[in-house]
Structures are given as structure tokens and as C-alpha cells.
Design a protein around this motif. Structure first.
Motif, mmCIF file in Angstrom:
data_model
loop_
_atom_site.group_PDB
_atom_site.id
_atom_site.type_symbol
_atom_site.label_atom_id
_atom_site.label_comp_id
_atom_site.label_asym_id
_atom_site.label_seq_id
_atom_site.Cartn_x
_atom_site.Cartn_y
_atom_site.Cartn_z
ATOM 1 N N ASP A 116 0.889 -1.164 0.000
ATOM 2 C CA ASP A 116 0.000 0.000 0.000
ATOM 3 C C ASP A 116 0.926 1.213 0.000
ATOM 4 O OD1 ASP A 116 -1.480 2.198 1.164
ATOM 5 O OD2 ASP A 116 -2.885 0.802 2.107
ATOM 6 N N SER A 119 -0.814 6.223 -2.195
ATOM 7 C CA SER A 119 -2.144 6.458 -1.626
ATOM 8 C C SER A 119 -2.531 7.934 -1.509
ATOM 9 C CB SER A 119 -2.252 5.773 -0.257
ATOM 10 O OG SER A 119 -2.062 4.382 -0.439
ATOM 11 N N ASN A 121 -4.684 11.566 -1.998
ATOM 12 C CA ASN A 121 -5.998 12.028 -1.566
ATOM 13 C C ASN A 121 -6.676 12.794 -2.697
ATOM 14 O OD1 ASN A 121 -5.502 10.989 1.047
ATOM 15 N ND2 ASN A 121 -4.269 12.805 1.496
ATOM 16 N N HIS A 156 -4.302 3.192 -2.020
ATOM 17 C CA HIS A 156 -5.465 3.272 -1.122
ATOM 18 C C HIS A 156 -5.932 4.730 -1.109
ATOM 19 C CE1 HIS A 156 -7.820 1.802 2.367
ATOM 20 N NE2 HIS A 156 -7.501 2.909 2.998
ATOM 21 N N GLY A 158 -7.421 8.305 -0.829
ATOM 22 C CA GLY A 158 -8.158 9.048 0.197
ATOM 23 C C GLY A 158 -9.355 9.692 -0.490
ATOM 24 N N TYR A 305 -11.187 6.530 9.610
ATOM 25 C CA TYR A 305 -10.001 6.065 8.862
ATOM 26 C C TYR A 305 -9.626 4.650 9.310
ATOM 27 C CZ TYR A 305 -5.122 6.687 7.060
ATOM 28 O OH TYR A 305 -3.917 6.590 6.417
ATOM 29 N N ASP A 309 -9.469 1.009 7.373
ATOM 30 C CA ASP A 309 -8.230 0.238 7.271
ATOM 31 C C ASP A 309 -8.421 -1.179 7.805
ATOM 32 O OD1 ASP A 309 -6.035 1.176 5.862
ATOM 33 O OD2 ASP A 309 -5.564 2.700 7.368
ATOM 34 N N ARG A 316 -8.269 -7.507 1.905
ATOM 35 C CA ARG A 316 -7.042 -7.866 1.166
ATOM 36 C C ARG A 316 -6.592 -9.279 1.489
ATOM 37 N NH1 ARG A 316 -3.663 -2.241 2.249
ATOM 38 N NH2 ARG A 316 -5.131 -0.884 1.153
ATOM 39 N N TYR A 327 2.564 -1.272 4.491
ATOM 40 C CA TYR A 327 1.969 0.061 4.389
ATOM 41 C C TYR A 327 3.109 1.061 4.417
ATOM 42 C CZ TYR A 327 -2.333 -2.297 5.866
ATOM 43 O OH TYR A 327 -3.410 -3.142 5.967
ATOM 44 N N VAL A 329 3.944 4.408 4.734
ATOM 45 C CA VAL A 329 3.270 5.631 5.179
ATOM 46 C C VAL A 329 4.166 6.355 6.200
ATOM 47 C CG1 VAL A 329 1.156 6.584 6.198
ATOM 48 C CG2 VAL A 329 1.036 4.442 4.918
ATOM 49 N N GLN A 333 1.980 8.631 11.184
ATOM 50 C CA GLN A 333 0.820 7.752 11.369
ATOM 51 C C GLN A 333 1.178 6.491 12.157
ATOM 52 O OE1 GLN A 333 -1.865 7.223 8.051
ATOM 53 N NE2 GLN A 333 -1.305 9.190 7.158
ATOM 54 N N HIS A 336 -1.655 5.258 14.479
ATOM 55 C CA HIS A 336 -2.789 4.696 13.736
ATOM 56 C C HIS A 336 -2.526 3.226 13.371
ATOM 57 C CE1 HIS A 336 -5.752 4.043 10.574
ATOM 58 N NE2 HIS A 336 -4.772 3.795 9.736
ATOM 59 N N PHE A 337 -1.332 2.963 12.834
ATOM 60 C CA PHE A 337 -1.050 1.582 12.416
ATOM 61 C C PHE A 337 -0.901 0.662 13.622
ATOM 62 C CE2 PHE A 337 -0.171 3.872 8.511
ATOM 63 C CZ PHE A 337 -0.853 3.071 7.609
HETATM 64 N N1 ARG Z 1 -4.171 8.878 2.110
HETATM 65 C C1 ARG Z 1 -3.424 8.741 3.324
HETATM 66 C C2 ARG Z 1 -2.630 10.016 3.579
HETATM 67 O O1 ARG Z 1 -2.336 10.750 2.656
HETATM 68 C C3 ARG Z 1 -2.470 7.586 3.305
HETATM 69 C C4 ARG Z 1 -3.134 6.241 3.249
HETATM 70 C C5 ARG Z 1 -2.203 5.150 3.625
HETATM 71 N N2 ARG Z 1 -2.801 3.851 3.544
HETATM 72 C C6 ARG Z 1 -3.628 3.315 4.416
HETATM 73 N N3 ARG Z 1 -4.121 2.134 4.178
HETATM 74 N N4 ARG Z 1 -3.982 3.962 5.503
HETATM 75 O O2 ARG Z 1 -2.286 10.285 4.714
#
Ligand code: ARG
Length: 565
Positions: A116, A119, A121, A156, A158, A305, A309, A316, A327, A329, A333, A336-337
Motif C-alpha cells: 500500500d 495512496s 488524496n 489506497h 483518500g 479512517y 483500514d 485484502r 503500508y 506511510v 501515522q 494509527h497503524f
Molecule cells: N491517504 C493517506 C494520507 O495521505 C495515506 C493512506 C495510507 N494507507 C492506508 N491504508 N492507511 O495520509
């Protein structure tokens, strides 16, 4: 190719587990003291001797062969010298026969990796903050592919949230389709900023936006149509950049794809007794794990969010049966993960351990950090365009007669930008400066590309015909510059594997820089084009192998290597 560590382990007669023995053997830091060393300190207790004595005893017992030619006992170490000439010949032969497949493997056969990354937005511009996820994710994609894995690249998107209600209101009041199509995301962003300015004096806009958001959720036709239009405009913008960066995706299922896929996962979490209600909101309490609660459903019934996820991970796993889901990212974050991975773990899904957050640091420009809120975003497109323009100037100055200068400048500029996100351990914050990433003599992509092109031009100058039967004088390999360079070339396949298991493309970048530097040292010391054809041909093999590995390594990082520069 010969596994030197294993070979050496078989020569040492000690009472140690074979694997442990192999693991203790390491390349020497200084090649004056041999090629591999084995420290005897661990054996002191069992053998009841000093490490110095042990090393001497073992050395006297070892019978060298045609792979290992010499062993010395030095300060408690056994230092091994391999047959360097054979080592050089072997790796050159291997690279020559494998060509652009050198470094590939089938260790991933039958396994699937989901990545992923990028991703983006919808309605938001593609700014330099997206560079790292895009570059690292895309490199990992190519690396895992080369190792035989089936890879699923996922963007993924946004594409869900109350902001789209605001966008619709703004667009209906002040927007124009033609302008949006022409100006792209920049126009959508302008409308969005205007909405927030107007909202301060016209609070009724807030309610209108809320109503439109509800309409999107209910599948209202006009709302859907406008939303799809925003999506189209945004994707047209980013696709252009993905094409230039040579980045691909297999799935574009973003947040909104999971609109109708959250009930099952939520029910499952409730059945397992994980969900509690707190002030009307449904949460998973994570106090036992020193984390704030994971919010799943707000008191107004809307999802978050994390809810999406969680649903996405479950979907998946069902769809792709991944061995790992990465991921890529930013570290902002992290929480979050950690939270949603924990929720899936608490739900006893054994594959929760296969979810990996590949976190990376921030990119900023030399003239201060970039901020989205203030509107002064640094667009990735502008950064690329500037890098390409500057590359064109440099190339024109260096080589005014080069054909397709524009194309080469594109490859160099894009390469420089990508490499800047791939050169450091990914968790480090980096400051991007054009002068540094475009320095042809620095630790940069242009330096690698230039070295690669230089190799090609040497080969071309020699006029070597590919299928000619050529005499090679292997004694030309008996020098330290060739040995050092070939050792690095030899380590390439293992480094490719390591970069996958550690999720660190920078291991490849680092090795390529070492190779280019070692090549340039080799080239200073040894004239390739010379009177002795057999010597020349031997050296040409070194040059060709270097070109092959540089090109392959760059390709794994998503960077092209022009033939001429
Ligand atoms: N769109 C999100 C951002 O810009 C990132 C997404 C990452 N992927 C996920 N599965 N949360 O912060």
C-alpha cells in the motif's frame, strides 16, 4: 557462486554448530588481512585456551585448497585469503551469463506481497510530502518482483470524508468544469481554500456541506457525479507524475471502496467482545497496551479512517491471501497503524502479524518546511520539472553534442529526485536541495548514471563485438582495485534480498554508490583500452559487469540508466 563462508566453515575443525560457525565468519574490514575472518573468542571457555592460542592451533590444522589459499592467526582471529583471481572470474562469468537477471531469485515463488503506497488524496495536490511513499513503495515493488514474489501494488485512495461535502458546495457556488479540467487539482484546491475563508463569515455553508456529504453517502446521483468528476481531475494530474516516475499500481481501491464492507468486520469485533461504547462512540479500548482507544464508529454513526483500514486489511487477506501486507506511510501515522494492527491481533486473526508499517521520515526543501495549511505547497511536478531543467543545463554544458538531450535530462532529473528519497535509511528526515541531488560527483543518481554511461562508452570505444571469440588474460585481474570492485558486484544479489527483508531500498543505493566509486578507482589505475588485447579484454569484462549491475540496481530503484550521457 561459491559460498565462501560455508566453504571456510568446513575447513575449521571445532566443536560448534555449523550454522553458528558460518554466522561468526565475516568479511574482513581491511583486505590486507585477508578476505574473511573468524573470531576465536567464543571458543575460549570450552577449549580452555586463550583466543590467541586457539587461533594458532586451528590455523596450523587447516589444509588450504584452491578456494582458500592462505590462513593466518592474528590476535585471536583466523584470517582467510580466498583465491581472488578465481573469485573475480567467477563473478564476472555469472554477471555476464545472467545479464539483467543478475540479482533475481525465486525465494518469493508462490508468495504474495501487498504494498500500500503513495495512496493519494482526491482533491489534494500531489506535493513533495508524497515523494518518499511513492519512491520507496515503488522500489519495494520492483525488488520483491525480482525476488519472485507476486506483488500487488495498492493505491489506497483518500476518497472519503466530510471534506467532499465542502468541495461540492464550493464547486457549485464558484466552480467551473472547464477551468477545473484545464487547471487540474490546483483549481480544486483553490475552491477548497475559498470555502474555508467564506465559511468564517457565512456559517450556513457548514450546514450545506454536511447535507451534501450525507447525499454522497446515500448515493445521491448529482453528488456521486460531482465526486467522480473530482476524482477524474485528481487522477489525471497524478497519473502524469506516476508515468514520469515509472510507478504502477494493480489496485486503486481506496477508502470509499470499503463503504459497504465495514459491517462484517464490525460485527466480528463485537462478537469477540472487543467493542465498547463510550459517550455514544464505539471503540476498542487499548489502555492495556498503553495506547489511546481505537475509534471505530462515531456517535453520529459514521466510520473512521481506522474502520476502513480494518475492513481493507480483512478484504485484502481474503482477496490476495498475502504473506505480508506493507503500508508505506509517514511515521506521523505510527499510532494509527499500531492501533489497528493491535485490534486485528486481539481479534485473534493470526495474519495480523504479517501487517507491516514501513514508516519513513519527512522531506523538506532547503527553504523551510512545507505546509499544506498555509497553501504554499511544493508540488512534486514543480520539483521534477526544475530538476529536469537543471539536468538539461548540466548535460548541455558537459556534452553539447549528445543526441536526445531532452530525454536524457528527463531520466537524470527524475532519477535524481527519486534517489533523494531512497539514499538514506527511510526513517530519517531529509532536506532536499537541487544542488546536492544533481551533483554529478556526489552520492547521487546522476553520478551512478554517469558512471554507467562511462562504462558503456569505454566498451563502445573498444569496439568489442558481442560474439567475437576473445582472448582474455586473467592475470589482469590480479590487482586490488579489481578485487575490491568485484567483491562489491558479488554482494549485489544478497543486498537485494536484504533490502526486501529489511524494507530498505537504501541498501541497494548504498551498494551502487560503493560500486561506482570502486569502479572509478579501478579506472584511474588501469587503462582499459591498451595495446595488449588480452589484457584489454579482461578489463572490458570488468567494465561490462559494472555497467550491468549499475543498470540493474538503478532499475530496481525505478531509475533509468541512459546509454549515453
Ligand atoms: N491517504 C493517506 C494520507 O495521505 C495515506 C493512506 C495510507 N494507507 C492506508 N491504508 N492507511 O495520509
Amino acid at each position: 557462486m561459491i559460498d565462501y563462508k560455508k566453504h571456510i566453515a568446513n575447513l575449521i575443525n571445532v566443536d560448534l554448530d555449523k550454522d553458528e560457525l558460518v554466522n561468526l565468519i565475516a568479511p574482513t574490514a581491511d583486505d590486507n588481512f585477508g578476505d574473511y575472518a573468524f573470531p576465536c573468542f567464543k571458543l575460549a571457555k570450552v577449549m580452555r585456551m586463550s583466543p590467541v592460542m586457539i587461533a594458532q592451533k586451528l590455523a596450523s590444522e587447516i589444509v588450504c585448497d584452491d578456494v582458500v589459499t592462505k590462513v593466518e592467526a592474528v590476535n585471536g582471529y583466523l584470517n582467510f585469503f580466498v583465491n581472488r583471481n578465481a573469485m573475480v572470474q567467477e563473478v564476472l562469468g555469472e554477471i555476464n551469463s545472467q545479464g539483467d537477471k543478475y540479482g533475481n531469485s525465486d525465494i518469493g515463488a508462490g508468495k504474495t506481497i501487498c504494498i500500500d503506497y503513495s495512496s493519494v488524496n482526491i482533491c489534494k495536490s500531489f506535493h513533495i510530502g508524497h515523494l518518499s511513499t511513492t519512491a520507496i513503495g515503488s522500489a519495494l515493488y520492483k525488488i520483491y518482483n525480482a525476488l519472485g514474489y507476486k506483488v500487488v501494488g495498492i493505491n489506497h485512495l483518500g476518497d472519503y470524508g466530510t471534506q467532499f461535502g465542502k468541495m461540492i458546495v464550493a464547486f457549485k457556488l464558484w466552480g467551473d468544469r472547464e477551468v477545473a479540467e484545464r487547471e487540474g487539482v490546483a483549481e480544486l484546491q483553490r475552491l477548497y481554500v475559498k470555502f474555508h475563508q467564506e465559511e468564517e463569515t457565512h456559517p450556513e455553508l457548514t450546514d450545506m456541506a454536511r447535507e451534501w456529504f450525507v447525499k454522497i453517502e446515500k448515493g445521491d446521483e448529482e453528488a456521486q457525479e460531482l465526486f467522480q468528476f473530482f476524482k477524474k481531475v485528481t487522477l489525471a494530474d497524478v497519473m502524469e507524475i506516476y508515468d514520469r516516475l515509472n510507478v504502477n499500481f494493480d489496485s486503486w481501491n481506496g477508502e470509499s471502496f470499503f463503504n459497504d464492507k465495514m459491517d462484517g468486520p464490525l460485527d466480528m469485533l463485537r462478537e469477540k467482545g472487543l467493542v465498547t461504547v463510550n459517550q455514544g462512540a464505539q471503540i476498542v479500548d487499548l489502555a492495556d497496551y498503553n495506547m489511546p482507544p481505537c475509534l471505530l464508529v462515531k456517535s453520529d454513526g459514521s466510520s473512521l479512517y481506522a474502520t476502513r483500514d480494518i475492513a481493507a486489511a480483512i478484504w485484502r487477506k481474503k482477496e490476495y491471501d498475502f504473506d505480508k501486507c506493507l503500508y508505506v506511510v509517514a511515521y506521523q501515522q505510527n499510532l494509527h497503524f499500531k492501533q489497528f494492527f493491535k485490534v486485528l491481533e486481539l481479534a485473534n486473526l493470526d495474519w495480523a502479524k504479517d501487517l507491516v508499517h514501513v514508516a519513513y521520515g519527512m522531506v523538506s526543501l532547503e527553504d523551510g518546511a512545507m505546509s499544506t495549511r498555509k497553501g504554499n505547497v511544493v508540488l512534486l511536478r514543480d520539483v521534477i520539472n526544475k530538476a529536469v531543467a537543471k539536468s538539461l543545463d548540466i548535460i548541455t554544458a558537459k556534452n553539447p553534442n549528445l543526441d536526445n538531450r531532452q530525454k536524457v535530462a528527463e531520466q537524470v532529473g527524475v532519477g535524481a529526485v527519486l534517489f533523494s528519497a531512497l539514499e538514506n535509511s527511510k526513517i530519517k528526515d531529509i532536506t532536499f536541495t537541487f544542488d546536492r541531488v544533481l551533483n554529478f560527483d556526489g552520492e547521487t543518481a546522476p553520478y551512478l548514471q554517469y558512471t554507467h554511461a562511462r562504462c558503456n562508452s569505454i566498451v563502445a570505444k573498444a569496439g568489442l563485438s558481442a560474439n567475437a571469440k576473445i582472448a582474455v588474460d586473467p592475470s589482469a585481474f590480479d590487482n586490488i582495485e579489481t578485487v575490491r570492485l568485484c567483491k562489491l558486484l558479488r554482494s549485489f544479489p544478497q543486498i537485494v534480498k536484504d533490502s526486501a527483508t529489511k524494507y530498505e531500498p537504501c541498501l541497494i543505493s548504498g551498494l551502487l554508490i560503493d560500486i561506482a566509486q570502486a569502479f572509478n578507482r579501478f579506472y584511474i589505475e588501469h587503462r582499459v583500452i591498451c595495446d595488449d588485447v588480452a589484457v584489454q579484454n579482461a578489463r572490458l569484462q570488468v567494465v561490462k559487469a559494472t555497467a550491468t549491475v549499475l543498470k540493474k540496481g538503478l532499475a530496481l530503484l525505478g531509475i533509468e540508466a541512459p546509454e549515453k550521457m
